[in-house]
Design a protein around this motif. Sequence first.
Motif, PDB file in Angstrom:
ATOM      1  N   VAL A   1      -4.626  15.900   8.221  1.00 25.08           N
ATOM      2  CA  VAL A   1      -4.037  15.461   6.955  1.00 25.08           C
ATOM      3  C   VAL A   1      -4.911  14.359   6.363  1.00 25.08           C
ATOM      4  O   VAL A   1      -5.256  13.397   7.055  1.00 25.08           O
ATOM      5  N   THR A   2      -5.266  14.513   5.110  1.00 22.48           N
ATOM      6  CA  THR A   2      -5.960  13.451   4.390  1.00 22.48           C
ATOM      7  C   THR A   2      -4.945  12.759   3.485  1.00 22.48           C
ATOM      8  O   THR A   2      -4.286  13.407   2.663  1.00 22.48           O
ATOM      9  N   TYR A   3      -4.812  11.448   3.668  1.00 17.78           N
ATOM     10  CA  TYR A   3      -3.871  10.644   2.895  1.00 17.78           C
ATOM     11  C   TYR A   3      -4.623   9.835   1.840  1.00 17.78           C
ATOM     12  O   TYR A   3      -5.746   9.378   2.067  1.00 17.78           O
ATOM     13  N   GLU A   4      -3.980   9.651   0.700  1.00 17.19           N
ATOM     14  CA  GLU A   4      -4.456   8.694  -0.291  1.00 17.19           C
ATOM     15  C   GLU A   4      -3.728   7.374  -0.078  1.00 17.19           C
ATOM     16  O   GLU A   4      -2.500   7.344   0.018  1.00 17.19           O
TER      17      GLU A   4
ATOM     18  N   VAL B   1       0.842  -1.199   0.000  1.00 17.08           N
ATOM     19  CA  VAL B   1       0.000   0.000   0.000  1.00 17.08           C
ATOM     20  C   VAL B   1       0.878   1.250   0.000  1.00 17.08           C
ATOM     21  O   VAL B   1       1.700   1.445   0.898  1.00 17.08           O
ATOM     22  N   GLN B   2       0.716   2.069  -1.033  1.00 16.20           N
ATOM     23  CA  GLN B   2       1.389   3.362  -1.098  1.00 16.20           C
ATOM     24  C   GLN B   2       0.554   4.403  -0.349  1.00 16.20           C
ATOM     25  O   GLN B   2      -0.666   4.279  -0.249  1.00 16.20           O
ATOM     26  N   ILE B   3       1.214   5.431   0.151  1.00 18.57           N
ATOM     27  CA  ILE B   3       0.522   6.461   0.905  1.00 18.57           C
ATOM     28  C   ILE B   3       1.131   7.821   0.588  1.00 18.57           C
ATOM     29  O   ILE B   3       2.351   7.939   0.437  1.00 18.57           O
ATOM     30  N   ARG B   4       0.272   8.831   0.437  1.00 19.03           N
ATOM     31  CA  ARG B   4       0.757  10.189   0.221  1.00 19.03           C
ATOM     32  C   ARG B   4      -0.298  11.179   0.708  1.00 19.03           C
ATOM     33  O   ARG B   4      -1.505  10.898   0.641  1.00 19.03           O
ATOM     34  N   PRO B   5       0.116  12.350   1.205  1.00 22.11           N
ATOM     35  CA  PRO B   5      -0.856  13.356   1.629  1.00 22.11           C
ATOM     36  C   PRO B   5      -1.458  14.063   0.420  1.00 22.11           C
ATOM     37  O   PRO B   5      -0.736  14.443  -0.507  1.00 22.11           O
ATOM     38  N   ILE B   6      -2.760  14.219   0.424  1.00 23.45           N
ATOM     39  CA  ILE B   6      -3.421  14.906  -0.689  1.00 23.45           C
ATOM     40  C   ILE B   6      -4.138  16.179  -0.228  1.00 23.45           C
ATOM     41  O   ILE B   6      -4.564  16.983  -1.066  1.00 23.45           O
ATOM     42  N   ARG B   7      -4.267  16.381   1.093  1.00 23.34           N
ATOM     43  CA  ARG B   7      -4.894  17.609   1.589  1.00 23.34           C
ATOM     44  C   ARG B   7      -4.459  17.848   3.029  1.00 23.34           C
ATOM     45  O   ARG B   7      -4.362  16.905   3.821  1.00 23.34           O
ATOM     46  N   VAL B   8      -4.180  19.107   3.359  1.00 17.33           N
ATOM     47  CA  VAL B   8      -3.877  19.489   4.740  1.00 17.33           C
ATOM     48  C   VAL B   8      -4.740  20.690   5.101  1.00 17.33           C
ATOM     49  O   VAL B   8      -4.957  21.583   4.276  1.00 17.33           O
ATOM     50  N   GLU B   9      -5.225  20.716   6.330  1.00 15.62           N
ATOM     51  CA  GLU B   9      -6.078  21.800   6.780  1.00 15.62           C
ATOM     52  C   GLU B   9      -6.059  21.866   8.297  1.00 15.62           C
ATOM     53  O   GLU B   9      -5.590  20.944   8.977  1.00 15.62           O
ATOM     54  N   ALA B  10      -6.563  22.964   8.826  1.00 17.50           N
ATOM     55  CA  ALA B  10      -6.639  23.155  10.268  1.00 17.50           C
ATOM     56  C   ALA B  10      -8.062  22.869  10.747  1.00 17.50           C
ATOM     57  O   ALA B  10      -9.039  23.112  10.038  1.00 17.50           O
ATOM     58  N   LEU B  11      -8.167  22.334  11.956  1.00 20.47           N
ATOM     59  CA  LEU B  11      -9.439  22.190  12.651  1.00 20.47           C
ATOM     60  C   LEU B  11      -9.309  22.844  14.020  1.00 20.47           C
ATOM     61  O   LEU B  11      -8.198  22.986  14.553  1.00 20.47           O
ATOM     62  N   PHE B  12     -10.439  23.221  14.595  1.00 19.45           N
ATOM     63  CA  PHE B  12     -10.437  23.898  15.897  1.00 19.45           C
ATOM     64  C   PHE B  12      -9.521  25.124  15.858  1.00 19.45           C
ATOM     65  O   PHE B  12      -8.729  25.357  16.764  1.00 19.45           O
ATOM     66  N   ASP B  13      -9.667  25.895  14.769  1.00 17.77           N
ATOM     67  CA  ASP B  13      -8.770  27.027  14.539  1.00 17.77           C
ATOM     68  C   ASP B  13      -9.472  28.377  14.592  1.00 17.77           C
ATOM     69  O   ASP B  13      -8.876  29.398  14.250  1.00 17.77           O
TER      70      ASP B  13
END
Length: 369
Positions: A342-345, A314-326
């Motif tokens: 971080v959302t990973y694919e 299984v390959q993995i890479r980040p496809i989106r980063v964002e802040a929560l509780f900000d």
Amino acid sequence: MKVKGFSRLRALSLGAALLASGCNTLAPPVAQVSCNATAPPKVTLSPDGQSATTTLSVLTFNIEGLSWPARSGRGPSLEQIGQHLARMRASGSAPDVVLFQEMFSDAAKRAVMTSGYPAIDSGPRRTTRARGSTKDKLPGHSSVKRGEIGIHAFGSGLAIASRYAIVDSDRRAYGRKSCAGFDCLSNKGIALARIAVPGVPSLIDIYDTHMNSRGASGAPAPRNLAAHDRQALEASEFIDRTHDDATPVIFGGDFNMRHSEERWGNFSRYQSLDLVHRVCTQPGSGCDVRMSWDGDEPWMDTQDLQFYWPGEKVQIRPIRVEALFDGRPGSPQLSDHDGFLVTYELRWKASDNRPSACAALPGTLASRR
């Protein structure tokens, strides 16, 4: 732990009070869910049918769950953290996995349970035996006045909550010679939760840590720097011991390396995992950055980080980063840290069929002991 502006006498009183308040009534939260009880994620096949992909979202969040007298009045905000995550879960917008830090008080533990995640495991407890990599003394002298009393008032404050089943777990408390200042009042360390994502032909190793602070520790700079260095080594040793190279890995938490070239240099000697911030700043990374990042090295501006590495299948890479509780609308600011999401694919060959039960998957710690 963050304790600022105290005289030595007040610091001594604080250490005693923290020790007394460390006997919280609630045990660290634990919850288990069956592999077959978790709904599978959406899996997408490539146009040629050769590969399959899905996503895994991971939030690291220091919830500022300190007990009185280090903090007071945190109950309402902690309650809101748990309720907000529960509402996100009900709407289907919650992170798949949350890495919590500073879960010390009973209110903090209740917040983690209130979030409603079906699988939860905690890091080192107050009484977990510390396993250091050296018996050498740190630079300078220990001081009861800054909390170096040789007794832990709290556990690690770590918890990992997951939408998916946690099929294996482990934890390591950092050594007694690997902490400095007020941080020594908690049994800091590193935790592992091995999760099974339905449909994915590999388990996922997820690690959580909270490392020694700098000025907030109250310890002189050479002393807290050396403590952080030892913790970085011990975290690396723990990952080497527990991680199967066939399995993708995600390592997140509060690393306490903001604006410190020395800490980054030491940490990098032991870790070769890919840093999400660094990858997502590269042109053509395919990573959607939904945060305000200043400068060429945005990872130097935060304590809250995530690292990752692929597995064999299984390959993995980040496809989106964002802040929560900000503090944005719909994302209340309820801690002295923002959450880092971080959302990973995850990608694998479509021909690699997933076993029907996660117990059949190789790589559990029990199978390697």
